[in-house]
Design an enzyme around this catalytic site. Structure first.
Site, short mmCIF file in Angstrom:
data_model
loop_
_atom_site.label_atom_id
_atom_site.label_comp_id
_atom_site.label_asym_id
_atom_site.label_seq_id
_atom_site.Cartn_x
_atom_site.Cartn_y
_atom_site.Cartn_z
N GLY A 23 0.82 -1.21 0.00
CA GLY A 23 0.00 0.00 0.00
C GLY A 23 0.85 1.26 0.00
O GLY A 23 0.57 2.24 -0.70
N ARG A 27 7.20 1.75 1.31
CA ARG A 27 7.49 0.33 1.46
C ARG A 27 7.97 -0.25 0.12
O ARG A 27 8.82 -1.13 0.07
CB ARG A 27 6.30 -0.45 2.00
N ARG A 46 2.52 11.73 -7.99
CA ARG A 46 1.87 11.69 -6.67
C ARG A 46 2.71 10.99 -5.61
O ARG A 46 2.17 10.47 -4.62
CB ARG A 46 0.50 10.99 -6.74
N ARG A 90 -0.56 -8.17 -4.37
CA ARG A 90 -0.61 -7.21 -3.27
C ARG A 90 0.13 -7.81 -2.09
O ARG A 90 -0.05 -8.98 -1.75
CB ARG A 90 -2.08 -6.92 -2.91
N SER A 93 -0.80 -5.19 4.69
CA SER A 93 -1.03 -5.53 6.09
C SER A 93 -2.53 -5.71 6.31
O SER A 93 -3.35 -5.28 5.49
CB SER A 93 -0.48 -4.44 7.00
N ASP A 209 -2.24 -5.84 13.13
CA ASP A 209 -3.00 -5.53 14.35
C ASP A 209 -4.12 -6.56 14.48
O ASP A 209 -4.39 -7.29 13.54
CB ASP A 209 -3.56 -4.10 14.30
N ARG A 222 5.92 -1.71 10.73
CA ARG A 222 5.14 -2.07 9.56
C ARG A 222 5.96 -1.89 8.29
O ARG A 222 5.88 -2.67 7.37
CB ARG A 222 3.92 -1.17 9.44
N1 HPA Z 1 -8.61 -2.47 9.08
C1 HPA Z 1 -8.51 -2.29 7.76
N2 HPA Z 1 -7.39 -2.43 7.10
C2 HPA Z 1 -6.29 -2.77 7.79
C3 HPA Z 1 -6.33 -2.98 9.16
C4 HPA Z 1 -7.55 -2.83 9.84
O1 HPA Z 1 -7.66 -3.02 11.06
N3 HPA Z 1 -5.08 -3.31 9.56
C5 HPA Z 1 -4.30 -3.30 8.46
N4 HPA Z 1 -5.03 -2.99 7.39
#
Ligand code: HPA
Length: 238
Positions: A23, A27, A46, A90, A93, A209, A222
């Site tokens: 994303g 990274r 951008r 992709r 995370s 998370d 991350r």
């Molecule tokens: N929500 C949505 N997208 C995410 C999250 C989350 O908690 N963690 C990492 N990407």
């Protein structure tokens, strides 16, 4: 439309057949700096940095997708349609919906559920709440994980349009009704774009998370700690 596109300034041929998409564009830079040789940056529009290089002598590209389905929808569409990209993986995370998942676990997506209207709006012919990755890419990624002795969990994930929900516990309904083990915000649209362009997509995720235990990694960790997932995906260089 021809190249360059409104969002990518690369020339035809600058981008490899396979593109890894985190994303975060920083990274993407980290992956290029850490793993690739003979690196050439092909996009700065951008600040959505994109790089092509070689991994163990084989060509691969890496580019940020931005957050959310509208963003990955634009970039993946242009890569597939105007740059002859065949495969997009992709590497993102996710938040765990399942109590059994731990921080830094690696997931391979087998199905994306979404409430998003992205697919229906994009092509008008898709009413399903699920989109799917390429079986062939998933098989390669699974074999790569096995060869690297990295355990992966396969499952349905939720591609959400909303990060901050007013009703936090709503995730439990989605988990229970759709069997979603984790949440992210892009895979559903990426898989749809692969379907309509007759190309291939897959999605590897690292748990950053947990909505169940409320643990989280720092944004710094991350950016730098998702090495296992990257190594699995980089094996697709060819
Ligand atoms: N929500 C949505 N997208 C995410 C999250 C989350 O908690 N963690 C990492 N990407």
């Amino acid at each position: 439309m021809s190249v360059p596109t409104p969002h990518i300034e690369a020339k035809k041929g600058d981008i490899a057949k396979t593109v890894l998409m985190p994303g975060d564009p920083l990274r993407a830079k980290f992956i290029a700096d850490t793993y690739l040789e003979n690196v050439k940056r092909f996009n700065t529009v951008r600040n959505m940095f994109g790089y092509t290089g070689t991994y163990k002598g084989k060509r691969i590209s890496v580019m940020g997708s931005g957050m959310g389905m509208p963003s990955i929808g634009i970039y993946s569409y242009e890569l597939y349609n105007f740059y002859d990209v065949e495969n997009i993986v992709r590497v993102g995370s996710c938040g765990a919906y399942d109590a059994a998942l731990k921080l830094y676990d690696v997931l391979l997506t087998t199905r994306a559920y979404s409430e998003s209207s992205y697919a229906k709006t994009q092509s008008g012919d898709y009413d399903d709440a699920y989109t799917y990755p390429s079986d062939a890419l998933n098989a390669k990624l699974e074999a790569s994980a096995q060869a690297l002795k990295i355990p992966i969990t396969k499952g349905t994930i939720h591609s959400s349009d909303v990060f901050y929900r007013e009703n936090f516990d709503d995730f439990k309904t989605i988990r229970d009704e759709h069997g979603a083990i984790a949440v992210e915000m892009e895979a559903f649209a990426l898989f749809h774009n692969a379907r309509i362009t007759h190309k291939h997509a897959a999605c590897l995720l690292t748990v950053s998370d947990s909505l169940v235990t409320k643990e989280a990694t720092s944004s710094e960790a991350r950016q730098n700690a998702f090495t296992k997932m990257m190594e699995i995906a980089l094996s697709l260089a060819e």
